[in-house]
Design an enzyme around this catalytic site. Sequence first.
Site, PDB file in Angstrom:
ATOM      1  N   HIS A 161       0.824  -1.213   0.000  1.00  0.00           N
ATOM      2  CA  HIS A 161       0.000   0.000   0.000  1.00  0.00           C
ATOM      3  C   HIS A 161       0.857   1.262   0.000  1.00  0.00           C
ATOM      4  O   HIS A 161       0.567   2.213  -0.735  1.00  0.00           O
ATOM      5  CB  HIS A 161      -0.938  -0.013   1.200  1.00  0.00           C
ATOM      6  CG  HIS A 161      -2.040  -1.017   1.073  1.00  0.00           C
ATOM      7  ND1 HIS A 161      -3.236  -0.736   0.480  1.00  0.00           N
ATOM      8  CD2 HIS A 161      -2.117  -2.321   1.446  1.00  0.00           C
ATOM      9  CE1 HIS A 161      -4.012  -1.812   0.483  1.00  0.00           C
ATOM     10  NE2 HIS A 161      -3.359  -2.780   1.082  1.00  0.00           N
ATOM     11  N   GLU A 269      15.041   2.178  19.621  1.00  0.00           N
ATOM     12  CA  GLU A 269      14.489   3.524  19.664  1.00  0.00           C
ATOM     13  C   GLU A 269      14.184   3.920  21.107  1.00  0.00           C
ATOM     14  O   GLU A 269      13.847   3.066  21.931  1.00  0.00           O
ATOM     15  CB  GLU A 269      13.209   3.601  18.826  1.00  0.00           C
ATOM     16  CG  GLU A 269      13.444   3.302  17.351  1.00  0.00           C
ATOM     17  CD  GLU A 269      12.173   3.427  16.520  1.00  0.00           C
ATOM     18  OE1 GLU A 269      11.104   3.727  17.114  1.00  0.00           O
ATOM     19  OE2 GLU A 269      12.228   3.235  15.296  1.00  0.00           O
ATOM     20  N   HIS A 292      10.858   8.392  13.919  1.00  0.00           N
ATOM     21  CA  HIS A 292       9.734   7.480  13.665  1.00  0.00           C
ATOM     22  C   HIS A 292       8.427   8.277  13.489  1.00  0.00           C
ATOM     23  O   HIS A 292       7.417   8.020  14.145  1.00  0.00           O
ATOM     24  CB  HIS A 292       9.587   6.479  14.807  1.00  0.00           C
ATOM     25  CG  HIS A 292       8.887   5.207  14.408  1.00  0.00           C
ATOM     26  ND1 HIS A 292       9.181   3.990  14.946  1.00  0.00           N
ATOM     27  CD2 HIS A 292       7.886   4.968  13.509  1.00  0.00           C
ATOM     28  CE1 HIS A 292       8.412   3.062  14.407  1.00  0.00           C
ATOM     29  NE2 HIS A 292       7.618   3.640  13.529  1.00  0.00           N
ATOM     30  N   GLY A 294       7.001   8.811  10.247  1.00  0.00           N
ATOM     31  CA  GLY A 294       6.479   8.618   8.897  1.00  0.00           C
ATOM     32  C   GLY A 294       4.981   8.764   8.809  1.00  0.00           C
ATOM     33  O   GLY A 294       4.455   9.378   7.876  1.00  0.00           O
ATOM     34  N   GLY A 295       4.267   8.215   9.769  1.00  0.00           N
ATOM     35  CA  GLY A 295       2.810   8.293   9.767  1.00  0.00           C
ATOM     36  C   GLY A 295       2.258   9.308  10.742  1.00  0.00           C
ATOM     37  O   GLY A 295       1.044   9.335  10.986  1.00  0.00           O
TER      38      GLY A 295
END
Length: 409
Positions: A161, A269, A292, A294-295
């Site tokens: 996706h 992380e 972190h 990205g979204g």
Amino acid sequence: MKTSFPKEKLKILLLENIHPIAKKKLEEAGYSDVEILKTALPESELIAALQTTKIVGIRSKTKITQNVIAQCKHNLLAVGCFCIGTNQVQLKEAAKAGVAVFNSPYSNTRSVAELVLAECVMLLRRIPEKNAAAHKGDWLKTTEGSYELRGKTLGIVGYGHIGSQVSVLAEAFGMKVLYYDVVPKLPLGNAVNAESLEKLLSQSDIVTLHVPEENSTKNMVDAKFISHMKKNAIFLNLSRGTVVDIDALAKALTNKHLAGAAVDVYPLEPKGKGEKFSSTLQGLNNVILTPHIGGSTNEAQYNIGIDVATKIINYLDKGNTVGSHSIPALNLPMQDGTHRILHIHNNIPGVMSAINNAISSTNTNILGQYLKTNESIGYAVIDIAQIDSSKTLEQMKKIEGTIRTRILF
């Protein structure tokens, strides 16, 4: 929808600053006892909180371990992962306990794809290096090492996706797109299947990674992988931290085999804002390091809040498990004038026969029945005539292999 368990008494706990739209959706559906906390909870506190909680919503920091499930399985009905992954939940243990686990795998697709293209522009123009210089008072006004995206070849490893969405945006910039996936995928637009990973790496000016975290992908980007990439190519990882050997990447950047990199995820992380972040990639020229994110856009978190909250509501109201990673997916259409019973059981021979015998022993008519199984768990949704269903439920609780059964309405 009126359920057998009063909605206002069903406690829901949302952790890690989940978008408030989730609370709003749940309350609109009648679930008024919703508590929101901004942080994750350590295991001991989480176990204590879940003793009186039916539904818990989490993001990536809260860990639903085997111990958490064991201590809370008699009360906990479902876990909502308000993120794209479910790695923080012991799914096999959740399945054994009859706890449904939902997530939102596609809600942040656009957010990640946009960041990939933004970082491609930044790295080809060597913005990180020039930005750092400008902050120090140096004026690096030069065209050396600066290029347009147009006409360059983008290699996408993992054409799911996110990868396919990156493909569409890249073509809008005038890029040529190659992709490689272990599962055959049809291309979007003018993208071309590279047919082999080595071919993609050798022909791409930029390589972006969009693969899941699995044993087969652990450290897949190592010195050998990088050696197949073009000289002065650029590398991006916005997938999972475990798929890249960070030391090998740092070496390739230091010896100038690669011209730049953008990394959003790491093998280790920080657990929170107060913990120090450390990486061998720090201090390298033309390297973008992001925490972190990205979204992490408002739009993505809003969409995730709606998506996961809706799945939880459908499970609580209708017994719908479509999208669950622990309970087989079922969606039995609603029928008027019925009682609905949910039965989660070990996938062993004879359970459905025993269920039917239990129902018939109380002279109850079955009006609808669905069953779905996986290798270990069976899930049955049964609509019966509106009589005193409590006797039927007591019979079904006695069936061998029963994990959890309840009257939904």
